[in-house]
Design a protein around this motif. Structure first.
Motif, mmCIF file in Angstrom:
data_model
loop_
_atom_site.group_PDB
_atom_site.id
_atom_site.type_symbol
_atom_site.label_atom_id
_atom_site.label_comp_id
_atom_site.label_asym_id
_atom_site.label_seq_id
_atom_site.Cartn_x
_atom_site.Cartn_y
_atom_site.Cartn_z
ATOM 1 N N ALA A 145 41.370 51.982 -10.815
ATOM 2 C CA ALA A 145 41.519 50.670 -10.169
ATOM 3 C C ALA A 145 42.404 50.791 -8.915
ATOM 4 O O ALA A 145 42.082 50.216 -7.867
ATOM 5 C CB ALA A 145 42.102 49.653 -11.147
ATOM 6 N N GLN A 146 43.486 51.553 -9.011
ATOM 7 C CA GLN A 146 44.356 51.752 -7.849
ATOM 8 C C GLN A 146 43.607 52.484 -6.730
ATOM 9 O O GLN A 146 43.737 52.130 -5.549
ATOM 10 C CB GLN A 146 45.612 52.531 -8.249
ATOM 11 N N SER A 147 42.827 53.477 -7.089
ATOM 12 C CA SER A 147 42.037 54.211 -6.091
ATOM 13 C C SER A 147 41.016 53.290 -5.434
ATOM 14 O O SER A 147 40.766 53.392 -4.230
ATOM 15 C CB SER A 147 41.326 55.401 -6.745
ATOM 16 N N ALA A 148 40.424 52.395 -6.217
ATOM 17 C CA ALA A 148 39.454 51.435 -5.672
ATOM 18 C C ALA A 148 40.126 50.526 -4.645
ATOM 19 O O ALA A 148 39.579 50.289 -3.558
ATOM 20 C CB ALA A 148 38.834 50.611 -6.801
ATOM 21 N N LEU A 149 41.306 50.023 -4.968
ATOM 22 C CA LEU A 149 42.031 49.166 -4.017
ATOM 23 C C LEU A 149 42.327 49.912 -2.721
ATOM 24 O O LEU A 149 42.143 49.375 -1.628
ATOM 25 C CB LEU A 149 43.325 48.654 -4.643
ATOM 26 N N ARG A 150 42.784 51.161 -2.838
ATOM 27 C CA ARG A 150 43.077 51.955 -1.640
ATOM 28 C C ARG A 150 41.813 52.179 -0.807
ATOM 29 O O ARG A 150 41.850 52.067 0.425
ATOM 30 C CB ARG A 150 43.700 53.303 -2.031
ATOM 31 N N LEU A 151 40.703 52.472 -1.456
ATOM 32 C CA LEU A 151 39.448 52.719 -0.750
ATOM 33 C C LEU A 151 38.975 51.463 -0.006
ATOM 34 O O LEU A 151 38.560 51.539 1.159
ATOM 35 C CB LEU A 151 38.371 53.180 -1.740
ATOM 36 N N ILE A 152 39.062 50.321 -0.654
ATOM 37 C CA ILE A 152 38.639 49.071 -0.011
ATOM 38 C C ILE A 152 39.535 48.760 1.183
ATOM 39 O O ILE A 152 39.047 48.420 2.267
ATOM 40 C CB ILE A 152 38.638 47.905 -1.015
ATOM 41 N N ARG A 153 40.827 48.879 1.001
ATOM 42 C CA ARG A 153 41.754 48.588 2.116
ATOM 43 C C ARG A 153 41.555 49.559 3.270
ATOM 44 O O ARG A 153 41.598 49.157 4.431
ATOM 45 C CB ARG A 153 43.189 48.591 1.606
ATOM 46 N N ALA A 154 41.302 50.817 2.970
ATOM 47 C CA ALA A 154 41.104 51.819 4.019
ATOM 48 C C ALA A 154 39.806 51.577 4.794
ATOM 49 O O ALA A 154 39.700 51.975 5.953
ATOM 50 C CB ALA A 154 41.094 53.222 3.415
ATOM 51 N N SER A 156 38.395 48.433 5.115
ATOM 52 C CA SER A 156 38.284 46.977 5.219
ATOM 53 C C SER A 156 37.494 46.528 6.446
ATOM 54 O O SER A 156 36.673 45.604 6.350
ATOM 55 C CB SER A 156 39.666 46.328 5.190
ATOM 56 N N ALA A 157 37.695 47.170 7.571
ATOM 57 C CA ALA A 157 36.968 46.770 8.792
ATOM 58 C C ALA A 157 35.463 46.998 8.620
ATOM 59 O O ALA A 157 34.652 46.154 9.003
ATOM 60 C CB ALA A 157 37.494 47.540 9.997
ATOM 61 N N ARG A 158 35.102 48.096 8.007
ATOM 62 C CA ARG A 158 33.689 48.426 7.761
ATOM 63 C C ARG A 158 33.006 47.354 6.919
ATOM 64 O O ARG A 158 31.835 47.038 7.128
ATOM 65 C CB ARG A 158 33.627 49.787 7.072
ATOM 66 N N TRP A 159 33.741 46.797 5.947
ATOM 67 C CA TRP A 159 33.163 45.833 5.009
ATOM 68 C C TRP A 159 33.504 44.380 5.348
ATOM 69 O O TRP A 159 33.163 43.468 4.592
ATOM 70 C CB TRP A 159 33.606 46.164 3.586
ATOM 71 N N GLY A 160 34.199 44.138 6.458
ATOM 72 C CA GLY A 160 34.541 42.774 6.846
ATOM 73 C C GLY A 160 35.541 42.118 5.912
ATOM 74 O O GLY A 160 35.460 40.925 5.628
ATOM 75 N N VAL A 161 36.496 42.906 5.449
ATOM 76 C CA VAL A 161 37.480 42.452 4.460
ATOM 77 C C VAL A 161 38.870 42.446 5.093
ATOM 78 O O VAL A 161 39.234 43.368 5.824
ATOM 79 C CB VAL A 161 37.449 43.394 3.232
ATOM 80 N N ASP A 162 39.639 41.427 4.793
ATOM 81 C CA ASP A 162 41.046 41.384 5.181
ATOM 82 C C ASP A 162 41.805 42.208 4.145
ATOM 83 O O ASP A 162 41.817 41.852 2.962
ATOM 84 C CB ASP A 162 41.533 39.925 5.182
ATOM 85 N N PRO A 163 42.440 43.331 4.544
ATOM 86 C CA PRO A 163 43.101 44.195 3.558
ATOM 87 C C PRO A 163 44.208 43.501 2.779
ATOM 88 O O PRO A 163 44.613 43.975 1.720
ATOM 89 C CB PRO A 163 43.653 45.347 4.407
ATOM 90 N N ARG A 164 44.682 42.338 3.262
ATOM 91 C CA ARG A 164 45.708 41.579 2.524
ATOM 92 C C ARG A 164 45.092 40.625 1.512
ATOM 93 O O ARG A 164 45.818 39.952 0.781
ATOM 94 C CB ARG A 164 46.578 40.813 3.504
ATOM 95 N N ARG A 165 43.753 40.553 1.478
ATOM 96 C CA ARG A 165 43.061 39.608 0.588
ATOM 97 C C ARG A 165 42.120 40.356 -0.376
ATOM 98 O O ARG A 165 40.981 39.966 -0.565
ATOM 99 C CB ARG A 165 42.275 38.575 1.407
ATOM 100 N N VAL A 166 42.636 41.415 -0.978
ATOM 101 C CA VAL A 166 41.874 42.206 -1.921
ATOM 102 C C VAL A 166 42.528 42.063 -3.288
ATOM 103 O O VAL A 166 43.729 42.273 -3.418
ATOM 104 C CB VAL A 166 41.837 43.697 -1.506
ATOM 105 N N GLY A 167 41.748 41.705 -4.277
ATOM 106 C CA GLY A 167 42.298 41.531 -5.619
ATOM 107 C C GLY A 167 41.404 42.142 -6.674
ATOM 108 O O GLY A 167 40.319 42.642 -6.402
ATOM 109 N N LEU A 168 41.893 42.079 -7.906
ATOM 110 C CA LEU A 168 41.133 42.594 -9.055
ATOM 111 C C LEU A 168 40.637 41.417 -9.877
ATOM 112 O O LEU A 168 41.335 40.458 -10.057
ATOM 113 C CB LEU A 168 42.005 43.477 -9.956
#
Length: 168
Positions: A145-154, A156-168
């Motif tokens: 789960a921690q690795s998933a969060l890091r991957l999404i935040r890293a 984030s621009a590719r996926w149109g995600v705000d890295p401060r708005r990622v949750g489980l």
């Protein structure tokens, strides 16, 4: 009774680790997909992945959620608690990421797996909880789960995600 099925195609699944997942170096079990309780489930996961399910272009709101299907760390209820939840979120503008995390080793035979599963959910709890083999699996799943969060935040621009708005 679980019935073994072919693994569904997962063309968008991204491995969480290059090579063997840390802590799974000695794992001998093979991933198995089953149909049980009117749904597809996977067990014996040793190669965790993250599958993006993104909102339609221009519909995303910047939020992201890691969807973590349950199954008592023995299986993952993908068809009940994975894919439909992710699609529901994406339809509402939230980027969803399905985490296929590591599970406990279960018997290769569906009959043995079914018996073990029933026993694990019905046995009275005695002694320390969780038992050591389950505690180790919970720790590995937490690492996933921690690795998933890091991957999404890293990414984030590719996926149109705000890295401060990622949750489980």
């Amino acid at each position: 009774q679980p019935v073994r099925i072919a693994a569904p195609a997962e063309p968008d699944a991204i491995p969480l680790y290059s090579g063997t997942a840390p802590g799974s170096e000695g794992a001998a079990q093979q991933e198995v997909w089953v149909h049980m309780l009117d749904q597809k489930m996977v067990r014996n996961v040793t190669h965790p992945t993250l599958t993006p399910v993104l909102p339609r272009r221009g519909k995303g709101n910047g939020a992201a959620v890691v969807v973590i299907p349950g199954g008592g760390f023995q299986f993952l209820a993908m068809e009940n608690e994975g894919w439909p939840i992710a699609r529901w979120l994406a339809d509402r503008g939230v980027a969803a990421f399905i985490l296929k995390y590591r599970t406990q080793a279960t018997p290769a035979s569906e009959d043995e797996f079914g018996r073990k599963l029933i026993a694990s959910f019905t046995a009275p709890r005695t002694g320390d909880w969780p038992p050591p083999e389950l505690a180790q699996t919970i720790a590995l799943a937490g690492n996933d789960a921690q690795s998933a969060l890091r991957l999404i935040r890293a990414n984030s621009a590719r996926w149109g995600v705000d890295p401060r708005r990622v949750g489980l």
